[in-house]
Design a protein around this motif. Structure first.
Motif, PDB file in Angstrom:
ATOM      1  N   ASN A 256     -49.014  46.547   6.276  1.00  0.00           N
ATOM      2  CA  ASN A 256     -49.681  47.221   6.938  1.00  0.00           C
ATOM      3  C   ASN A 256     -51.112  47.490   7.632  1.00  0.00           C
ATOM      4  O   ASN A 256     -51.658  48.080   6.862  1.00  0.00           O
ATOM      5  CB  ASN A 256     -49.148  48.437   7.339  1.00  0.00           C
ATOM      6  CG  ASN A 256     -49.322  48.740   8.802  1.00  0.00           C
ATOM      7  OD1 ASN A 256     -50.319  49.188   9.769  1.00  0.00           O
ATOM      8  ND2 ASN A 256     -47.671  49.767   9.262  1.00  0.00           N
TER       9      ASN A 256
ATOM     10  N   GLN B 115     -45.156  48.750   2.690  1.00  0.00           N
ATOM     11  CA  GLN B 115     -44.171  48.613   3.440  1.00  0.00           C
ATOM     12  C   GLN B 115     -43.184  48.013   2.591  1.00  0.00           C
ATOM     13  O   GLN B 115     -43.252  47.219   1.752  1.00  0.00           O
ATOM     14  CB  GLN B 115     -43.507  47.604   4.652  1.00  0.00           C
ATOM     15  CG  GLN B 115     -44.455  48.414   6.091  1.00  0.00           C
ATOM     16  CD  GLN B 115     -45.073  47.452   6.847  1.00  0.00           C
ATOM     17  OE1 GLN B 115     -44.331  48.001   8.457  1.00  0.00           O
ATOM     18  NE2 GLN B 115     -44.974  46.221   6.654  1.00  0.00           N
TER      19      GLN B 115
ATOM     20  N   LYS C 123     -37.588  47.978   6.973  1.00  0.00           N
ATOM     21  CA  LYS C 123     -36.174  48.652   6.858  1.00  0.00           C
ATOM     22  C   LYS C 123     -36.962  50.383   6.195  1.00  0.00           C
ATOM     23  O   LYS C 123     -35.966  50.719   5.458  1.00  0.00           O
ATOM     24  CB  LYS C 123     -35.265  48.140   6.345  1.00  0.00           C
ATOM     25  CG  LYS C 123     -34.515  46.684   7.038  1.00  0.00           C
ATOM     26  CD  LYS C 123     -34.170  47.045   7.971  1.00  0.00           C
ATOM     27  CE  LYS C 123     -32.987  47.042   7.850  1.00  0.00           C
ATOM     28  NZ  LYS C 123     -31.977  47.317   9.288  1.00  0.00           N
ATOM     29  N   SER C 124     -37.523  50.702   6.336  1.00  0.00           N
ATOM     30  CA  SER C 124     -38.072  51.983   5.812  1.00  0.00           C
ATOM     31  C   SER C 124     -38.950  52.532   6.615  1.00  0.00           C
ATOM     32  O   SER C 124     -40.460  51.830   7.211  1.00  0.00           O
ATOM     33  CB  SER C 124     -38.387  51.652   4.293  1.00  0.00           C
ATOM     34  OG  SER C 124     -39.329  51.152   3.990  1.00  0.00           O
ATOM     35  N   ASN C 125     -39.968  53.783   6.127  1.00  0.00           N
ATOM     36  CA  ASN C 125     -40.462  54.633   6.674  1.00  0.00           C
ATOM     37  C   ASN C 125     -41.217  55.303   5.598  1.00  0.00           C
ATOM     38  O   ASN C 125     -41.918  56.553   5.750  1.00  0.00           O
ATOM     39  CB  ASN C 125     -40.350  55.382   7.590  1.00  0.00           C
ATOM     40  CG  ASN C 125     -39.227  56.876   7.894  1.00  0.00           C
ATOM     41  OD1 ASN C 125     -38.685  56.144   6.299  1.00  0.00           O
ATOM     42  ND2 ASN C 125     -39.075  57.349   8.568  1.00  0.00           N
ATOM     43  N   GLU C 126     -40.766  54.845   4.186  1.00  0.00           N
ATOM     44  CA  GLU C 126     -41.389  56.071   3.040  1.00  0.00           C
ATOM     45  C   GLU C 126     -43.076  55.499   2.634  1.00  0.00           C
ATOM     46  O   GLU C 126     -43.103  54.217   2.872  1.00  0.00           O
ATOM     47  CB  GLU C 126     -41.020  55.812   1.931  1.00  0.00           C
ATOM     48  CG  GLU C 126     -38.994  56.529   1.969  1.00  0.00           C
ATOM     49  CD  GLU C 126     -37.957  54.847   2.092  1.00  0.00           C
ATOM     50  OE1 GLU C 126     -38.568  54.280   3.037  1.00  0.00           O
ATOM     51  OE2 GLU C 126     -36.728  55.239   1.468  1.00  0.00           O
TER      52      GLU C 126
ATOM     53  N   THR D  29     -51.891  50.476   8.943  1.00  0.00           N
ATOM     54  CA  THR D  29     -52.615  51.702   8.179  1.00  0.00           C
ATOM     55  C   THR D  29     -53.682  51.366   6.840  1.00  0.00           C
ATOM     56  O   THR D  29     -53.508  52.244   6.084  1.00  0.00           O
ATOM     57  CB  THR D  29     -51.098  52.444   8.301  1.00  0.00           C
ATOM     58  OG1 THR D  29     -49.958  51.174   7.474  1.00  0.00           O
ATOM     59  CG2 THR D  29     -50.558  52.783   9.582  1.00  0.00           C
TER      60      THR D  29
ATOM     61  N   ASP E 202     -41.443  60.425   5.826  1.00  0.00           N
ATOM     62  CA  ASP E 202     -40.929  61.070   7.534  1.00  0.00           C
ATOM     63  C   ASP E 202     -41.417  62.253   7.084  1.00  0.00           C
ATOM     64  O   ASP E 202     -41.380  63.274   7.771  1.00  0.00           O
ATOM     65  CB  ASP E 202     -39.343  62.019   7.128  1.00  0.00           C
ATOM     66  CG  ASP E 202     -38.384  61.245   7.551  1.00  0.00           C
ATOM     67  OD1 ASP E 202     -38.930  59.805   8.278  1.00  0.00           O
ATOM     68  OD2 ASP E 202     -36.748  61.351   6.856  1.00  0.00           O
TER      69      ASP E 202
END
Length: 399
Positions: free
Chosen positions: A229, A236, A246-249, A232, A306
């Motif tokens: 990313n 990912q 497909k993730s936010n960890e 940031t 999250d």
């Protein structure tokens, strides 16, 4: 200046000694004298689980560890252990009918999980290429090359780029492609791609093939344009076939591990454009890990999901952070990175290292206590992260 030099010399002396101590632990405590190969699991108290399945990841990492140890110091004992691992992998994990490496066997060597994870084929390349360097056994180089072509022909996605996670023993699609129950069941992951470019880089050191070099370049582009990313400076983790995230960890350990391994890949293929891109990105990624993932004592947290941080301190995350920080120090010559690497090492000595039983605990909690129920040797608990971090850091700083 003298005080700084003394601190650095102490750090170098300690990590080199620890490298030897970890090798001694695995050489003396993990040999399976009854079934051959190596024990599948030992808990924190030294109790052996004699019924647990043996994983290909553990065994290929043992092969890499002792091959690389021999390559560094030419101790024949290490080469003997590497040969034991090499012979066991070829006898029990190698699919002589279809090619490739199975995922797991039981204690008698019977296959109990015949799935073909791309990740496992990658670690086969990593281990076989390192063992070839140590032994000059042509079979090992041949197996590494064959696994490279297998990944390119069976797993590569010609439409969107990259590699799918897993296939069946005879190369058919699987509905469940996860490396572990913790992972998302998605067709592509950062972790698997990292452990494909890593072995490809190691293979290139002994086999300078143009197809291999082009595949490394393609993977560098995928990491830079798809997985990293750019806003940031975090990698990912899981993706659909077309690289939809497909993730936010956030995995702090994988972030800093990727940073130094990708820079290393660019250096090994001598690509100045990618060296500049990856070293610049590595500094940003490392700074982000320091800002978001470091505790006040200098250790590194596990992950954030999250917005909630898992504050356990895993052995492999501390190890990869040490070498990642050392590599960033070598890029920038900014001593703050070296100081943080030494600070993590101090944390490891005080909390992660088992001074009585040997090796490192899998993880400790926020209070620095080993987590009950963890193993010291296991399917994923291996000698690869910590031995590599120690000897890579030592070698870089001794130059």
């Amino acid at each position: 200046m003298s005080e700084e030099n003394d601190s650095l010399e102490q750090f170098l002396d300690e990590i080199k000694k620890e490298w030897f101590d970890i090798l001694d632990y695995w050489a003396e405590s993990t040999i399976d004298k009854h079934n051959g190969g190596f024990l599948g699991e030992i808990d924190n108290s030294g109790v052996v689980n004699s019924k647990i399945a043996k994983g290909v990841v553990l065994n290929t990492r043992i092969l890499w560890t002792f091959s690389s140890a021999y390559n560094y110091c030419k101790n024949e004992r290490y080469l003997e252990i590497a040969k034991r691992a090499f012979d066991y992998i070829l006898t029990y994990f190698f699919d002589h009918d279809n090619g490739g490496l199975f995922w797991a066997v039981d204690t008698a060597g019977q296959v109990v999980d015949d799935r073909k994870q791309a990740y496992a084929q990658g670690f086969g390349i990593y281990a076989f290429s390192e063992y070839y360097k140590a032994s000059k056994d042509q079979r090992s180089l041949t197996h590494a090359i064959n696994l490279f072509y297998l990944l390119e022909s069976k797993y590569k996605d010609d439409e969107f780029g990259g590699y799918v996670e897993a296939l069946s023993k005879d190369w058919k699609p699987l509905s469940d492609m996860r490396l572990s129950t913790k992972d998302a069941n998605e067709p592509k992951s950062m972790n698997t791609h990292l452990h494909i470019i890593e072995p490809y880089t190691n293979l290139y050191k002994v086999w300078e093939n143009i197809e291999l070099k082009n595949s490394i370049k393609d993977l560098l582009a995928i990491f830079y344009n798809r997985i990293l990313n750019q806003q940031t400076f975090q990698f990912q983790l899981f993706f659909d076939m077309d690289w939809t995230v497909k993730s936010n960890e956030i995995s702090f350990g994988h972030n800093i591990e990727s940073a130094w391994l990708l820079s290393d890949a660019a250096r090994v293929i001598h690509d100045e454009k990618w060296i500049e891109k990856m070293e610049t990105a590595a500094v940003h990624v490392t700074d982000k890990v320091i800002h978001d993932g470091m505790d006040l004592d200098g250790s590194v947290f596990y992950e954030k999901i999250d917005g909630v941080i898992d504050k356990d301190k895993h052995w492999w995350v501390q190890a990869e952070s040490i070498i990642g920080l050392v590599d960033t120090y070598k890029i920038t010559q900014n001593k703050k990175y070296l100081e943080r690497a030494i600070q993590i090492w101090s944390f490891v000595k005080a909390n992660i290292k088992d001074s009585k039983g040997g090796e490192w605990f899998w993880r400790v909690d926020k209070a620095g206590k080993p987590v009950v129920g963890d193993c010291k040797v296991g399917f994923w608990k291996c000698p690869y992260h910590n031995t590599r971090a120690l000897i890579e850091s030592y070698s870089r700083l001794k130059k």
